[in-house]
Design a protein around this motif. Sequence first.
Motif, PDB file in Angstrom:
ATOM      1  N   TYR A   1       0.831  -1.206   0.000  1.00 38.89           N
ATOM      2  CA  TYR A   1       0.000   0.000   0.000  1.00 38.89           C
ATOM      3  C   TYR A   1       0.867   1.258   0.000  1.00 38.89           C
ATOM      4  CZ  TYR A   1      -4.316  -2.588   0.955  1.00 38.89           C
ATOM      5  OH  TYR A   1      -5.403  -3.424   0.860  1.00 38.89           O
TER       6      TYR A   1
ATOM      7  N   HIS B   1       1.063   4.718   1.696  1.00 41.99           N
ATOM      8  CA  HIS B   1       0.531   5.313   2.922  1.00 41.99           C
ATOM      9  C   HIS B   1       0.529   6.840   2.802  1.00 41.99           C
ATOM     10  CE1 HIS B   1       0.445   1.648   5.572  1.00 41.99           C
ATOM     11  NE2 HIS B   1       1.118   1.205   4.523  1.00 41.99           N
TER      12      HIS B   1
ATOM     13  N   GLU C   1      -1.220   9.019   5.094  1.00 43.93           N
ATOM     14  CA  GLU C   1      -1.902   9.545   6.282  1.00 43.93           C
ATOM     15  C   GLU C   1      -1.771  11.059   6.416  1.00 43.93           C
ATOM     16  OE1 GLU C   1      -0.210   5.469   7.718  1.00 43.93           O
ATOM     17  OE2 GLU C   1       0.327   7.050   6.288  1.00 43.93           O
TER      18      GLU C   1
ATOM     19  N   ASP D   1      -6.133   6.262   5.099  1.00 43.76           N
ATOM     20  CA  ASP D   1      -4.703   6.400   5.346  1.00 43.76           C
ATOM     21  C   ASP D   1      -3.828   5.742   4.286  1.00 43.76           C
ATOM     22  OD1 ASP D   1      -5.259   3.803   5.880  1.00 43.76           O
ATOM     23  OD2 ASP D   1      -4.410   3.755   7.891  1.00 43.76           O
ATOM     24  N   LYS D   2      -4.400   4.882   3.435  1.00 41.63           N
ATOM     25  CA  LYS D   2      -3.558   4.201   2.464  1.00 41.63           C
ATOM     26  C   LYS D   2      -4.364   3.816   1.222  1.00 41.63           C
ATOM     27  CE  LYS D   2      -4.154  -0.196   4.922  1.00 41.63           C
ATOM     28  NZ  LYS D   2      -3.453  -1.269   5.653  1.00 41.63           N
TER      29      LYS D   2
END
Length: 438
Positions: free
Chosen positions: A365, A367, A369, A380-381
């Motif tokens: 993923y 990320h 955030e 967040d991802k």
Amino acid sequence: GIRTMRSRTHRVQNGLIMLIVSTATISLLWSSHITKDISSQIRNAFSAMITHIVDEKKDSYEIMGNEMESNIRIETENEPNRMDDNREEMENVIADIIVSSPISDNESSPDETESKIPTFIVAGTQKGGTEALLKYLKKHREIVPSSRYEPHWFDKVSSRHEYANGTLPESAVVNYARKYRDYAFNAAQYKKRKNPERFELKGHPERITFEKTPLYMFVPKAAHRIKSTLPHTKIIFLLRDPVERAYSHYKFIKSRMMKRFKNKNLRDKHLDHRFEDFIQKDLRALQSTGVIPFDKNDPLALVKLDEAWERYSKLKMDRGAWDAVIGRGLYVAQLRVWWKVYGEQRKEKILVVKSEDMRPKEDGYIHLEDIFDFIGIVGDKIKHKREIHHTDDFGPMREKTKMKLRRFYSDFNDALEELLKTTVWQDPWSWNESLEKN
């Protein structure tokens, strides 16, 4: 673009014909010994007409200049596979927006939803991952990108009412902002897309809107125009290892040349430039404008840098900044402009992200955030599937060149760390060890 300019030229010519006829009429009336009052009225009308014609002619040349400048910027800055297919149509749109709806103190204010468009702008840096971020954010249902790829509004469209640094007076803001939104977030263009309801903005204040134009970061006037025009809008900067960014910039230029020049002899002539040649050319420009040498221990170093950056960015923008392979990586010089413009508001209005932090993690993923929190999105991802953008491979950078550039950028990066005041930016690209060894 040419048709629009010709029509304005005809209007100016017609105005000059009117001027000649009016002059002859006034001469005839004066020869008939008209009264002083009538003569005065005629002279006043005559003067007003001259002013109107001169202003129209001035505006015509101003718009023609803007159109030609727009054409240059579009060619040199946008990704080759993302440029508008019909450049003439784009020029006409810009010209029509500038010409129509003259600024008026009685201009109605935009509604609440419109005044918050865009929610944020990805303003830099070029070859710093902005294209990847665009693709990531478009995956979110509530995030709506601009209808035009890299609008380039605030770096190329000026207001006749703006101050020398690009700041717009309050009386000019509403109209300038509306023209920008009509151009960059065009409802008619959204309706042509698949699932047009997903891009409906009117009546949807919950939707997050954004655009990306990496050149904004480089242009001091863009910071002033955005701040005075879009007070609600947040700004995101992606900063990539400046040495790697410079080489990626160079490869982009070379790949662009390969596609542009069909004639092999002409192509070979233009491609016969090494990365080191581009470096030396830009270093000469940085030196001639006073950006270098940069002595971080000089108490006035940053003041001198600010003044020199104005000169350098103006020099480069005269050519579209396409060859600023080294200058575009001097992040502290560029961000200091935005820090001054936004003042204390920068803490809530500006986010600086290290491009390398957007690489996929072990879980597959991306990320995001910090970015999601900043723009007010839950999440967040994002799942990573493949490389978003790839520039033609010209082989690795020479190790000797890499170390020279790291030493060049080192003092500027120390100043950047001091500006951003966070541990994240202490040796952000892990150069210190390699510099100590060499």
